[in-house]
Design an enzyme around this catalytic site. Structure first.
Site, PDB file in Angstrom:
ATOM      1  N   GLU B 328       0.844  -1.200   0.000  1.00 23.10           N
ATOM      2  CA  GLU B 328       0.000   0.000   0.000  1.00 23.10           C
ATOM      3  C   GLU B 328       0.879   1.250   0.000  1.00 23.10           C
ATOM      4  OE1 GLU B 328      -4.090  -1.143   1.946  1.00 23.10           O
ATOM      5  OE2 GLU B 328      -2.579  -0.928   3.511  1.00 23.10           O
ATOM      6  N   CYS B 412     -11.008   1.907   6.066  1.00 27.48           N
ATOM      7  CA  CYS B 412     -10.329   3.119   6.539  1.00 27.48           C
ATOM      8  C   CYS B 412     -10.682   4.333   5.696  1.00 27.48           C
ATOM      9  CB  CYS B 412      -8.820   2.906   6.561  1.00 27.48           C
ATOM     10  SG  CYS B 412      -8.130   2.335   4.995  1.00 27.48           S
TER      11      CYS B 412
END
Lengths: 648, 648
Positions: B328, B412
């Protein structure tokens, strides 16, 4: 047209059954000769050395302490390790050594292989079972996880190695071991009462059993191969059942769907190439073999659809397939990224196997064109020119980070490309009772056995450096036979002379092969000339990354730019919209035809800006390309296949 | 020049300490007003609903049966689950609700949040500890794995939520809970004897503690924040030590290197943005806060180098970063693929946080330009126009498979983009003792507190639809102060009028801000005009995939082509080399300026061929582009940012 998209014409079963020549029938020189010599003198030993260093002999030799788990479980959550298929890596290395020994006698190499075979002899169980992982490392029961554990796959590669070693040396020990094991497998698996209806998660044994049957004449191995092909994907699903026996949840499968191993539906219902690329092409190879050996036309709709799906929507211009590292395979149609292309070397090798077997029902450029494309590009790039280093995955663009491996934790590709190149003579010709098909052109001497007798062909050519091929039939049988010469799809014209007199190529060409049927006379000479201009290849609009770009191809060879010739930032370079290509044969890279072309290089208007509203400046530049197979054999750097072109 | 690459000029500490306005200081209308209203009326409830559906309330409420492990351990081999940071997801949802309540009173929403806060109150341990994962699900000791388990990260988000809820509602319960927890954390971690020298694998608590200190005036929270920043990456390495205490091998780390969490070296030695993108920008945000609050110049070399490394080599044109799904985050310089761009929504949000804090030492377009780019493009695209669906990863090219999620197993991004947009008023201005910086233009009314008194500014603008901005100072203090208006890097010229008289923009502009220092009079009016032609943006030559292509940008908005407007196969389309763009404001997509341009569409010469030696045919076509943030709000289909251009 580069890519044949035509449907097959006349029912192919009418053309007879074409099989590859035997190992001793073809002596290869020309382009492939030095590559085979390098494998014989360098690579075959390196493969064995690295297998030994990895610990493989410790695993197979019951007289040594076992190696334990050397490569940690790592494949997703499936509790698998590449160590499970060490037998296959060693087997392909032995197969390579077998071809090497056939090329050049080497007592030391042969003794090393004999010692390994002896160890396998000692390892083989009373009942014929033979798998070093299950016998020496894993404590779980045999045949308890066909889905993941490669047990039959290992057997398949050992069978292929045994066939090759028998054919190369005449020694029977290994093939006897493997026939015993194959018979044991037949006693365990099948549709008869009391047998398990299993098959391997990784197809391979199917095509190996066909080779074993052809080498031994024992038809029972064909029956077993056919069982494995026919059983695959049936309901109730074997992999569900065996998971339940293990106490596992069948749904808890790392690769999510049985498409991964092509067992999602029975093979005759398959229409799209899915899942792991190598598994796919090994399975389709076996399907083609079964179709040929049993004249089983029920497999053809699947094979034709799968072939079309792969070659019309999922093939790289380099003849490889499988863009994704996640499943080492297919994703969705036209997903052909360049810099992240997985295009495993083994997948190109497997495609060559498949294409070769699709030619079993008769010569057809639909298959041979792809075979040639995969061979000279996606496959051959996997082996360094000096025979010591290997590519596993094969991007079509590198920003300088991608280089050949000495070895790999999953060392399937090194011996796979090596055994292919070392046995390339088997792929040059297809032989039927009364017809010889010349699928690939290479300087060679062949003695090919027709029903009426042997044909001795001396082929002289510098192919693929140029397109002149001369074939002299030095010995011929008394009966007429057909000589079918492939006219590659990339050739926009072809000239054919029979004893100096022109033949109307168009009139005699069917399915991409010029077929000359006659009573031949010893000394007859055929000259084929295939013009080899440099072509600019355009990709279909669905392949987004290739738009505005062209690939350069000359004859069967796809070219690339390397930093070593052009400097870095290869995407700053472009080809002029028009302008000729200059081809020059150079001694670099083992001897290649270098292609240069007029073009330009851009430099940014604002040198340090990541983004700028000002267009870059262009200056004239000469672009210099080399064959893709030869890249990364000099100073490490960038590489690019799809090149920008002005006006594109 | 689109991307500012200039080094910062005068030492910034001389400009004073700029802080964001307080929540109640800015009333936002214009472009962002309806987006905030949608969040207030739709998204805030949806976020809570989906948190509840996921089981989060079961986890935090000690009066309910615990949820157990709802999301299996899955992050590599690290025995982690996204369930570990449910507190943070819920916290960001509460923070969104807080801003929503400030925008529009909603008794039902407020009661729901109060009930969650009550549950947290019941959950809080005697000693102040508060983490629903460790208290309710996991049996391992608290603080035993700071590297992986997000314990302090959870605390940070709860603190941010508590600050926001206190500021929005005036209710103290949540902030009191979190102050007690922060004090407990301070009793556990620090350099004093007997304390652990730990810090979180995922930075977040550091910037949260700064917010807590600013909201409460309690300087001890700044000290704790500074400790966490200073301690990070020191040797002996805390994550090594805590792994040893757990009995784990520190080398057995799924992400291989502590670069992943930016603890590979102490923060002042860091010069390159590495690892997980969100962690990186959260850490740098805190570093900038600490630099501002402590006037700590020792952090500046690192901050400046990190900023340059990100913005000059690793930023997407859309203001996002972190190309890879594997970590990520970052890979290597200029690795900016389009179709596989990860560019997590949270990373753009985090970059906005960082840029905003870099403005703490004074207005500088070097930071504000990037803030604006990230806001209008990489971040805003994460939230659907109707406020119900979310993007997690944000490619710059889609072949039709990429669409917004209702929810995500790692949720998130939805509350992160929502809390940002709902609190966008905090980002419009920076306020120092005697200076107001206008960082972003948006129709709004602000009451900003300088040392000498309050300034009331009424800003009227249709920005970003057009570039006319009018500011009327309705109330001013008796002392002079500076009004600094950002002149965006994308604006090639700017016209500034003070009460109708032209100001020499170049003469008053420093670091990209036109600064007018004077004794203001109530009713003074400033008019700024920023021309907004459509620009074609070129990427540096190292960004291979973008070569031969341009991105369209108008004002701060990056545009894209969508299939809905242009048909499919977007890579078959290209822009004419020259030719004007037509801009037309349309009601579609919540009201956007549509850009159309002359171009062409290619069709293949051989329609079914995957590869062809024949060039495609071109026909004239009109290309129609919409802002990137607005894509995937209509019929699902392809999308493309980097568009081919003739002559490129």
């Amino acid at each position: 047209m580069i890519q044949s998209t035509s449907a097959p014409s006349t029912p192919r079963a009418t053309r007879g059954k074409f099989r590859p020549p035997a190992l001793g029938d073809v002596q290869v020189g020309g382009f492939f000769g030095p590559r085979i010599d390098t494998i014989a003198s360098v690579t075959a030993r390196i493969l064995l050395d690295r297998c030994v260093e990895a610990g493989m002999l410790d695993q197979i030799d019951p007289d040594r302490p076992g190696p334990g788990l050397r490569i940690p479980f790592q494949i997703g959550n499936s509790k698998c390790t590449t160590q499970m298929f060490w037998d296959s890596d060693l087997a392909k290395s032995i197969e390579t050594a077998a071809y090497a020994l056939y090329r050049k006698r080497d007592a030391e190499l042969e003794a090393r292989v004999d010692a390994i075979i002896d160890a396998y002899g000692r390892l083989q169980a009373e009942d014929g079972y033979l798998n070093s992982w299950y016998q020496r490392v894993d404590t779980k029961p045999r045949w308890s996880n066909l889905r993941d554990c490669h047990e039959l796959y290992d057997a398949g590669h050992l069978i292929e190695a045994a066939v090759a070693y028998y054919q190369a040396t005449g020694k029977r020990k290994f093939i006897d071991i493997m026939m015993r094991y194959a018979d044991h497998i037949a006693s365990v698996f099948g549709t008869e009462p009391g047998k398990q209806r299993g098959y391997c998660g990784h197809p391979e044994i199917e095509l190996a059993l066909v080779r074993l049957a052809r080498a031994t004449g024992e038809r029972r191995f064909l029956q077993l191969a056919r069982y494995f092909v026919d059983e695959r994907g049936r309901q109730p699903h074997y992999f569900d059942a065996e998971a339940a026996v293990r106490g596992d949840d069948p749904a808890d499968y790392h690769f999510m769907t049985y498409q991964y191993n092509q067992s999602h539906v029975p093979v005759r219902e398959q229409r799209q190439v899915v899942g792991h690329a190598v598994r796919a092409a090994y399975l389709y190879s076996a399907m083609a073999d079964i179709a040929t050996e049993f004249a089983d036309e029920t497999l053809e709709p699947a094979l034709e659809a799968l072939w079309a799906h792969l070659t019309e929507k999922n093939l790289y211009v380099t003849g490889g397939f499988g863009p994704s590292p996640d499943n080492e395979g297919l994703t969705f149609d036209y997903d052909l990224p360049n810099d992240t292309a997985y295009q495993e070397t083994c997948a190109s090798v497997a495609l060559i196997f498949w294409a070769n077997r699709m030619l079993g029902l008769g010569p057809n450029a639909r298959y041979a064109d792809i075979l040639e494309r995969a061979l000279y590009n996606g496959a051959l790039t996997g082996l360094s020119l000096d025979g010591t280093r290997f590519f596993y995955d094969n991007p079509l663009e590198s920003r300088g980070q991608h280089h050949r491996w000495i070895w790999h934790k999953c060392p399937c590709c090194p011996p796979n490309i090596s055994r292919l190149v070392a046995s390339i003579g088997l792929y040059l010709f297809g032989v039927a009772d009364d017809e010889i098909a010349v699928h690939l052109y290479c300087d060679s001497t062949a003695e090919l056995k027709l029903a009426a007798g042997t044909v001795r062909i001396v082929e002289t050519t510098r192919y693929p450096h140029d397109g002149h091929v001369s074939l002299t039939l030095e010995a011929v049988p008394a009966a007429p036979f057909a000589l079918s010469l492939r006219i590659p799809g990339w050739a926009h014209s072809a000239e054919l002379l029979l004893n100096g007199e022109e033949v109307d190529v168009a009139a005699v060409t069917h399915d991409g092969y010029a077929r000359v049927l006659r009573q031949w006379t010893a000394g007859d000479r055929v000259d084929l000339t295939l013009p080899m201009p440099v072509e600019t290849v355009h990709a279909a609009p669905e392949v987004g990354a290739d738009q505005g770009r062209v690939a350069l191809q000359r004859g069967p060879l796809v070219y690339c730019l390397e930093e070593d010739d052009n400097g870095g930032k290869l995407n700053s370079l472009g080809l002029a919209a028009t302008g000729g290509f200059v081809c020059e044969e150079v001694p670099d890279l083992g001897g290649v035809v270098r292609v240069t072309a007029a073009g330009w290089r851009e430099t940014p208007a604002e040198p340090r800006a990541l983004y700028s509203a000002m267009a870059p400046n262009r200056a004239r530049a000469i672009l210099s390309a080399v064959p893709y197979y030869a890249w990364d054999n000099r100073t490490p750097g960038e590489m690019l296949v799809w090149i920008r072109q002005e006006g594109m």
